[in-house]
Design an enzyme around this catalytic site. Sequence first.
Site, short mmCIF file in Angstrom:
data_model
loop_
_atom_site.label_atom_id
_atom_site.label_comp_id
_atom_site.label_asym_id
_atom_site.label_seq_id
_atom_site.Cartn_x
_atom_site.Cartn_y
_atom_site.Cartn_z
N HIS A 10 0.82 -1.22 0.00
CA HIS A 10 0.00 0.00 0.00
C HIS A 10 0.85 1.27 0.00
O HIS A 10 0.70 2.13 -0.87
CB HIS A 10 -0.95 -0.02 1.20
CG HIS A 10 -1.79 -1.25 1.26
ND1 HIS A 10 -2.53 -1.68 0.18
CD2 HIS A 10 -1.99 -2.16 2.25
CE1 HIS A 10 -3.16 -2.80 0.52
NE2 HIS A 10 -2.83 -3.11 1.76
N CYS A 42 -6.86 -7.15 3.82
CA CYS A 42 -8.09 -7.04 4.61
C CYS A 42 -9.26 -7.69 3.89
O CYS A 42 -10.30 -7.93 4.51
CB CYS A 42 -8.40 -5.57 4.91
SG CYS A 42 -8.56 -4.54 3.43
N LYS A 132 -1.87 -13.11 5.40
CA LYS A 132 -1.37 -11.78 5.08
C LYS A 132 -1.35 -11.49 3.59
O LYS A 132 -1.93 -10.50 3.12
CB LYS A 132 0.04 -11.60 5.67
CG LYS A 132 0.78 -10.33 5.27
CD LYS A 132 0.20 -9.09 5.90
CE LYS A 132 1.10 -7.88 5.64
NZ LYS A 132 0.51 -6.63 6.11
N TYR A 157 -9.56 -7.95 14.26
CA TYR A 157 -10.51 -7.83 13.16
C TYR A 157 -10.40 -8.97 12.15
O TYR A 157 -11.39 -9.54 11.72
CB TYR A 157 -10.31 -6.50 12.45
CG TYR A 157 -11.06 -5.33 13.05
CD1 TYR A 157 -12.07 -5.53 13.99
CD2 TYR A 157 -10.76 -4.02 12.70
CE1 TYR A 157 -12.75 -4.47 14.55
CE2 TYR A 157 -11.45 -2.94 13.24
CZ TYR A 157 -12.45 -3.17 14.17
OH TYR A 157 -13.13 -2.12 14.72
N TYR A 186 -9.95 -2.57 20.22
CA TYR A 186 -10.80 -1.64 19.47
C TYR A 186 -12.06 -1.22 20.20
O TYR A 186 -12.58 -0.13 19.97
CB TYR A 186 -11.21 -2.28 18.14
CG TYR A 186 -10.05 -2.82 17.35
CD1 TYR A 186 -9.28 -2.00 16.55
CD2 TYR A 186 -9.72 -4.18 17.41
CE1 TYR A 186 -8.21 -2.50 15.83
CE2 TYR A 186 -8.65 -4.69 16.70
CZ TYR A 186 -7.90 -3.84 15.91
OH TYR A 186 -6.83 -4.35 15.21
N PRO A 274 18.40 11.42 6.74
CA PRO A 274 17.61 12.31 5.89
C PRO A 274 17.49 11.85 4.45
O PRO A 274 16.61 12.35 3.71
CB PRO A 274 18.35 13.65 5.99
CG PRO A 274 19.72 13.33 6.48
CD PRO A 274 19.57 12.11 7.33
N ALA A 299 -3.97 -0.06 6.45
CA ALA A 299 -3.81 0.38 5.07
C ALA A 299 -4.09 1.87 4.92
O ALA A 299 -3.47 2.55 4.09
CB ALA A 299 -4.73 -0.43 4.15
#
Length: 454
Positions: A10, A42, A132, A157, A186, A274, A299
């Site tokens: 993602h 998901c 996954k 979830y 949650y 950096p 995500a």
Amino acid sequence: MKIIVIGCTHAGTQTVKNLLRLHPDADITVYERNNNVSFLSCGIALNVGGVVKNAEDLFYSSPEELEALGATMHVHHNVLSINRQAKTIVVENLETNETKQDHYDKLVYTTGSTPIVPPISGIGLKHIQLCKNYAQAQDIIKKAAHATNIAVIGAGYIGVELVEAFEAYGKHVTFIEGSDRVLNKYLDREFTDEVEQTLTNHGIQLALNEKVESFVGNDDGYVKSVQTSKATHDVDLVILCVGFRPQTELVKDELDTLSNGALLVNDYMQTSDPSIFAAGDNCSVFHNSAQHHAYIPLATNATKMGTLVAYNIMQPTIRYRGTQGTSGLKLYDLHMASTGLTEDAAATYGLDVRSTTLIDHERPTFMPTATEVRLKLVYENETMRLIGGQIMSKSDQTQLMNTLSVCIQQEMTVEDLAFSDFFFQPHYNKPVNLLNTVALKTLAERDQVHLQTQ
């Protein structure tokens, strides 16, 4: 300008697309260990449950698309090492086993997360599956078709969605969780009690407060039972959903991290080097409710962070706004969502919070249908700063948590929420919006306490 992107799910996909858009003259090279990009893990439970018919539909981009946009794509390539001083990397072609060196001016580290594999006796037995990536999703679907007794370990979830999917296919499902309730990260207990009752009503065997001690196999090396601290559960298939850890091994001890290895980035997605930017599940995020860095692999966080990398890679341009960890879930006929911190989670950050729970209908009862809604507001005791919220109903009211998420991000108080402007239309809501109502109830309760102390 040579920019190398390591990892392309993602955060990586959003980084690459926006780099190509914002910096068309840059040389963008991508190294990805898998043969695909942008897989929405998901959606695995939706695929298992038959809602999404084809797992291929869970991709929203492809190596071919990114190549066509101008990136140089190397899938099936594994980065072995990074030399920060020389600004070089060593990469292995997983198809030919050949290695090569490449150089960068800026490096984007978007390697994501990997499922936690607990060190439990028997963990290597066949038919113990992780959940996954695309290949794992295919394995789960194939093996579940021939399984009768399935154990899902880990009641977050993903675990909750999987047990529903397996039960819908007529499997005997055991849901194993080490803590004493499901979805404890949650939702607070008054919500999880209803979730657990719903699962039980559908025939799912809850094994809560049970720590997995070992897996036992048969003579052929397949798992046949799970031994917990309280019982032995017969199984044909085990799905591990016990959480994720950041994939930061390549920069271990090189860059600043949280204790779990999640990279610390500044407001512009720069690491402590950096020249190296990072985004997604391998990073920590700033939790606006807690006012603290935390590890929240979502995500939604990854895509925003990846986009910000592209905006900021040449110079600081757009600042990261932090996260509330907002998430939602549909389980059978229940719609639920949360944002910010629960009461339990707030305590772990040392916050003194209070809460108000509202049980009401989502629209006027003179309408043909009006569904009960349970809504909870969590706020800081002294300042009344909004900290979090939870909602559950058999009608979909989850978008209220997106609204509350914005309120928390803007550091609004209970008073601000009580008098925020929302529309009224009987088809959708009540003259006093539910968010207004729960905030006004909080103020009324606070007023009553003040009157009693005078």
